[in-house]
Design a protein around this motif. Sequence first.
Motif, PDB file in Angstrom:
ATOM      1  N   ASP A 101       0.832  -1.197   0.000  1.00 46.49           N
ATOM      2  CA  ASP A 101       0.000   0.000   0.000  1.00 46.49           C
ATOM      3  C   ASP A 101       0.872   1.254   0.000  1.00 46.49           C
ATOM      4  O   ASP A 101       0.614   2.211  -0.738  1.00 46.49           O
ATOM      5  N   ALA A 102       1.920   1.238   0.806  1.00 48.11           N
ATOM      6  CA  ALA A 102       2.819   2.400   0.888  1.00 48.11           C
ATOM      7  C   ALA A 102       3.529   2.621  -0.448  1.00 48.11           C
ATOM      8  O   ALA A 102       3.718   3.756  -0.892  1.00 48.11           O
ATOM      9  N   ILE A 103       3.914   1.525  -1.101  1.00 49.73           N
ATOM     10  CA  ILE A 103       4.596   1.628  -2.396  1.00 49.73           C
ATOM     11  C   ILE A 103       3.650   2.194  -3.447  1.00 49.73           C
ATOM     12  O   ILE A 103       4.004   3.098  -4.210  1.00 49.73           O
ATOM     13  N   VAL A 104       2.439   1.664  -3.493  1.00 46.76           N
ATOM     14  CA  VAL A 104       1.459   2.112  -4.484  1.00 46.76           C
ATOM     15  C   VAL A 104       1.141   3.589  -4.300  1.00 46.76           C
ATOM     16  O   VAL A 104       1.023   4.340  -5.271  1.00 46.76           O
ATOM     17  N   ARG A 105       1.018   4.021  -3.057  1.00 47.56           N
ATOM     18  CA  ARG A 105       0.700   5.415  -2.786  1.00 47.56           C
ATOM     19  C   ARG A 105       1.931   6.314  -2.854  1.00 47.56           C
ATOM     20  O   ARG A 105       1.824   7.540  -2.836  1.00 47.56           O
ATOM     21  N   GLY A 106       3.108   5.694  -2.882  1.00 45.99           N
ATOM     22  CA  GLY A 106       4.333   6.479  -2.907  1.00 45.99           C
ATOM     23  C   GLY A 106       4.505   7.249  -1.613  1.00 45.99           C
ATOM     24  O   GLY A 106       4.921   8.405  -1.604  1.00 45.99           O
ATOM     25  N   ASP A 107       4.211   6.586  -0.496  1.00 45.60           N
ATOM     26  CA  ASP A 107       4.232   7.255   0.807  1.00 45.60           C
ATOM     27  C   ASP A 107       5.092   6.485   1.805  1.00 45.60           C
ATOM     28  O   ASP A 107       4.635   5.524   2.427  1.00 45.60           O
ATOM     29  N   TYR A 132      11.273   3.170  -4.419  1.00 45.83           N
ATOM     30  CA  TYR A 132      10.237   3.118  -5.445  1.00 45.83           C
ATOM     31  C   TYR A 132       9.826   4.535  -5.833  1.00 45.83           C
ATOM     32  O   TYR A 132       9.619   4.841  -7.013  1.00 45.83           O
ATOM     33  N   GLN A 133       9.674   5.369  -4.827  1.00 48.50           N
ATOM     34  CA  GLN A 133       9.297   6.754  -5.093  1.00 48.50           C
ATOM     35  C   GLN A 133      10.340   7.431  -5.967  1.00 48.50           C
ATOM     36  O   GLN A 133      10.016   8.072  -6.967  1.00 48.50           O
ATOM     37  N   ASP A 134      11.582   7.299  -5.568  1.00 48.83           N
ATOM     38  CA  ASP A 134      12.666   7.963  -6.286  1.00 48.83           C
ATOM     39  C   ASP A 134      12.770   7.486  -7.733  1.00 48.83           C
ATOM     40  O   ASP A 134      13.201   8.228  -8.615  1.00 48.83           O
ATOM     41  N   ALA A 135      12.408   6.223  -7.967  1.00 51.95           N
ATOM     42  CA  ALA A 135      12.497   5.653  -9.318  1.00 51.95           C
ATOM     43  C   ALA A 135      11.194   5.865 -10.108  1.00 51.95           C
ATOM     44  O   ALA A 135      11.080   5.417 -11.244  1.00 51.95           O
ATOM     45  N   ASN A 136      10.229   6.552  -9.494  1.00 53.36           N
ATOM     46  CA  ASN A 136       8.927   6.776 -10.124  1.00 53.36           C
ATOM     47  C   ASN A 136       8.267   5.456 -10.530  1.00 53.36           C
ATOM     48  O   ASN A 136       7.662   5.340 -11.591  1.00 53.36           O
ATOM     49  N   LEU A 137       8.404   4.459  -9.670  1.00 60.90           N
ATOM     50  CA  LEU A 137       7.845   3.145  -9.961  1.00 60.90           C
ATOM     51  C   LEU A 137       6.762   2.732  -8.966  1.00 60.90           C
ATOM     52  O   LEU A 137       6.780   3.113  -7.794  1.00 60.90           O
ATOM     53  N   LYS A 172       5.619  -0.912 -12.720  1.00 59.45           N
ATOM     54  CA  LYS A 172       4.783   0.014 -13.500  1.00 59.45           C
ATOM     55  C   LYS A 172       5.275   1.435 -13.280  1.00 59.45           C
ATOM     56  O   LYS A 172       5.519   1.850 -12.144  1.00 59.45           O
ATOM     57  N   ASN A 173       5.437   2.162 -14.370  1.00 54.85           N
ATOM     58  CA  ASN A 173       5.875   3.554 -14.273  1.00 54.85           C
ATOM     59  C   ASN A 173       4.771   4.378 -13.622  1.00 54.85           C
ATOM     60  O   ASN A 173       3.628   4.372 -14.085  1.00 54.85           O
ATOM     61  N   ARG A 174       5.110   5.067 -12.562  1.00 51.07           N
ATOM     62  CA  ARG A 174       4.103   5.802 -11.798  1.00 51.07           C
ATOM     63  C   ARG A 174       3.493   6.944 -12.609  1.00 51.07           C
ATOM     64  O   ARG A 174       2.308   7.260 -12.465  1.00 51.07           O
ATOM     65  N   LYS A 175       4.278   7.566 -13.474  1.00 52.55           N
ATOM     66  CA  LYS A 175       3.779   8.717 -14.226  1.00 52.55           C
ATOM     67  C   LYS A 175       2.996   8.315 -15.467  1.00 52.55           C
ATOM     68  O   LYS A 175       1.931   8.856 -15.755  1.00 52.55           O
ATOM     69  N   THR A 176       3.524   7.365 -16.217  1.00 50.06           N
ATOM     70  CA  THR A 176       2.883   6.986 -17.480  1.00 50.06           C
ATOM     71  C   THR A 176       1.910   5.820 -17.349  1.00 50.06           C
ATOM     72  O   THR A 176       1.058   5.613 -18.204  1.00 50.06           O
TER      73      THR A 176
END
Length: 220
Positions: A101-107, A132-137, A172-176
């Motif tokens: 959950d933390a990874i998916v939310r980037g938190d 994960y956050q830093d890699a936008n993943l 999965k790329n967080r942005k795209t």
Amino acid sequence: MSAVGRITAITLTVAAALTLSACGGDSDSEDKAGGQGESAGADPGTEASKAPGASASPAGDRPTVELPSDIVDEYEDWKTGDDVKDAVLTDTAGRIDATNDAIVRGDASAPGLPFYYRGKALTGAVEWVQEYQDANLSFTGTTRYFDPKVTLRGSASAAVVYCADESKGFNKNRKTGKVDRTPSDESPYVLYTTRLEKSEKGVWQTAVLTSKRGDDTCAG
């Protein structure tokens, strides 16, 4: 974690199993991205399902975790019939879900992390989510958790060893939102070794978590 564990793009030390899973406290591990891009679930027998009910655990007020529909954690034989061991497995699954959950939310400051982790394992989990956050993943897919073995060590300590099959998990790329389904040369099977300690509130917190990808115990 499942998808998480297959993050070969970033070499992370599963220090808290960062594989946190997905994932412990001993920030040592032999897997680099192993563990936790997944969720949880459980039912007795060989049927795979969502994580065991929190009712098996003595403590309430657990963080609410609702993973996206594209992320599924399957737990096979995640109940033993012993109330204490089942409570340990319930909180182990809760820890996996909370990490995902933390990874998916980037938190990296998600409340589920300090709830289910402590000590070095907590530090490792926070670092893993931050990577994960830093890699936008983020990740997507299904992770299967199976063959759990619980050993009680007194009334407030336990060891849990289990396997994960991350073959259906992907970054999965967080942005795209693009999913990377590029075949990996690494084994999708990960062996997790954890130590849990019971908190004053009755929560079985992961204090040590290490992982080994490609272990024959899980792949055989």
